[in-house]
Every structure is written in C-alpha cells, then in structure tokens.
Design a protein around this motif. Sequence first.
Motif, short mmCIF file in Angstrom:
data_model
loop_
_atom_site.label_atom_id
_atom_site.label_comp_id
_atom_site.label_asym_id
_atom_site.label_seq_id
_atom_site.Cartn_x
_atom_site.Cartn_y
_atom_site.Cartn_z
N HIS A 161 58.97 7.48 8.54
CA HIS A 161 60.27 7.09 8.00
C HIS A 161 60.60 5.68 8.49
O HIS A 161 60.88 5.49 9.67
CB HIS A 161 61.37 8.03 8.49
N LEU A 162 60.59 4.71 7.60
CA LEU A 162 60.95 3.34 7.98
C LEU A 162 62.42 3.24 8.40
O LEU A 162 62.78 2.34 9.15
CB LEU A 162 60.73 2.38 6.81
N ASN A 163 63.24 4.15 7.91
CA ASN A 163 64.69 4.03 8.06
C ASN A 163 65.30 5.04 9.03
O ASN A 163 66.50 5.35 8.94
CB ASN A 163 65.36 4.16 6.69
N ARG A 164 64.54 5.55 9.95
CA ARG A 164 65.07 6.56 10.87
C ARG A 164 65.94 5.90 11.94
O ARG A 164 65.53 4.92 12.56
CB ARG A 164 63.93 7.35 11.51
N ASN A 165 67.12 6.48 12.19
CA ASN A 165 68.03 5.96 13.21
C ASN A 165 67.76 6.69 14.52
O ASN A 165 68.50 7.58 14.93
CB ASN A 165 69.49 6.12 12.77
N THR A 166 66.70 6.29 15.18
CA THR A 166 66.23 6.99 16.37
C THR A 166 67.22 6.90 17.53
O THR A 166 67.37 7.86 18.29
CB THR A 166 64.84 6.46 16.78
N ILE A 167 67.91 5.79 17.66
CA ILE A 167 68.89 5.66 18.75
C ILE A 167 69.99 6.71 18.60
O ILE A 167 70.37 7.37 19.57
CB ILE A 167 69.51 4.24 18.80
N GLU A 168 70.47 6.91 17.40
CA GLU A 168 71.51 7.92 17.15
C GLU A 168 71.00 9.32 17.45
O GLU A 168 71.70 10.15 18.02
CB GLU A 168 71.98 7.81 15.69
N ILE A 169 69.77 9.58 17.07
CA ILE A 169 69.15 10.89 17.33
C ILE A 169 69.04 11.14 18.83
O ILE A 169 69.33 12.23 19.32
CB ILE A 169 67.78 10.99 16.62
N ILE A 170 68.64 10.12 19.57
CA ILE A 170 68.53 10.23 21.03
C ILE A 170 69.91 10.52 21.65
O ILE A 170 70.04 11.40 22.50
CB ILE A 170 67.92 8.93 21.62
N LYS A 171 70.92 9.78 21.22
CA LYS A 171 72.28 9.99 21.74
C LYS A 171 72.77 11.40 21.42
O LYS A 171 73.34 12.08 22.27
CB LYS A 171 73.25 8.97 21.14
#
Length: 195
Positions: A161-171
Amino acid sequence: MGNLFPYVYDFGMKPLEKGRFYTIRKELLSKVKGRVLEIGSGSGINFPFYRNLERVDAIEPNPSMIKKSRKQLEKASVPIFCHEQKAEQLLFPNQTFDYVVSTLVFCTIPNPEAALKEIIRVSKPNATFYFFEHVKMENAGLAKTQDLLTPLWKKICDGCHLNRNTIEIIKNAGLQIKEIKYYYKGLFIMVECTI
C-alpha cells in the motif's frame, strides 16, 4: 505471495539500498540488543547489520523470500532464526522480545492493527520498536497520487500500500512514539517507539 517478486524487489531496490538506505539500516540496527524480533525479514537484507545481541527471530510469510535470505544468513555475525509466519499470528510466548524491527514491511501486512497487537503481546514491557517504512505523504497532491496508484501497485508489488498511514496505525495501537525521522520529503520515516 508471488515467487517472482523477491527477485524483482531486490533488483528494483538496489539503487536505494546501496545509497541512503544502507546508512539508515546500519544506524537503526546498531541500536538493538538482547532478543530481537524482525517483522517481514524478506530477502534478509538486515541480517549482516546485526551485532552484539543474543539472537534474532526473523519472521517472513513468503517462503520464496526465506529461501532467498539464505545468502544473507551466511553473512550474519549473530544467531538468526527464520520462521515462516505472518505478523498477525506470531507463534512466540508473551513478553519474549527486547527489541522489534520492521523495515519496509508494514505497507504489505494485510491487517497492520492485528499485527501490532501481536507484536506488543510478544514484547517485553520495556521493549523498544523501530519502524523504517514508507508512508502516505503529507503533501496533498503527492498523497492523492499515492491513492490513485495504490490499487495497481498492490497487484504488482505483493500487496504493498503506497498510501498507508503507518504513523497513525502505530499511535492507535497504543505505542508511545519517542522519535520520528523523515527521509525523501516524508515518503520514508524511521520511528522509535515504546509500549
């Protein structure tokens, strides 16, 4: 997961890996100690960077990637054990690991929320987590381009996924972010977290 992708991936990533990524991986992996869990070890590109630690348990769901990683295992200076596992279903006891490492992996995990829940479960209460990932960019135009490219990109690049918001998922997983470093205008990030 495809059998061809591991070979295409290494070839396509070679220019980045010989440049800035080499420095990023070396710096990040020099910090880990004790018992280490590597999520999505792929073709084993991190293996030669590990030093002065007890052991690494490297999980990878793609058997072709595990097979390809054998060359890198030969270059390792610490004990590394490869396991064919998914991040969402880790076969380790609770509170096993001192450090968790994920490099360019969270973009492909089908259920990153479930994966983080499992990763937290198998980590010790004082564990440190390092994520080096590409993420959805903050620039609206570039983010829109990522959104448009992602459906085709996922088919070509093994679910990436080029558009994954990993920082938000981590939080949202409850991890405490200690530091974020941005690379390539925010396309790539290095995140250090604790529970």
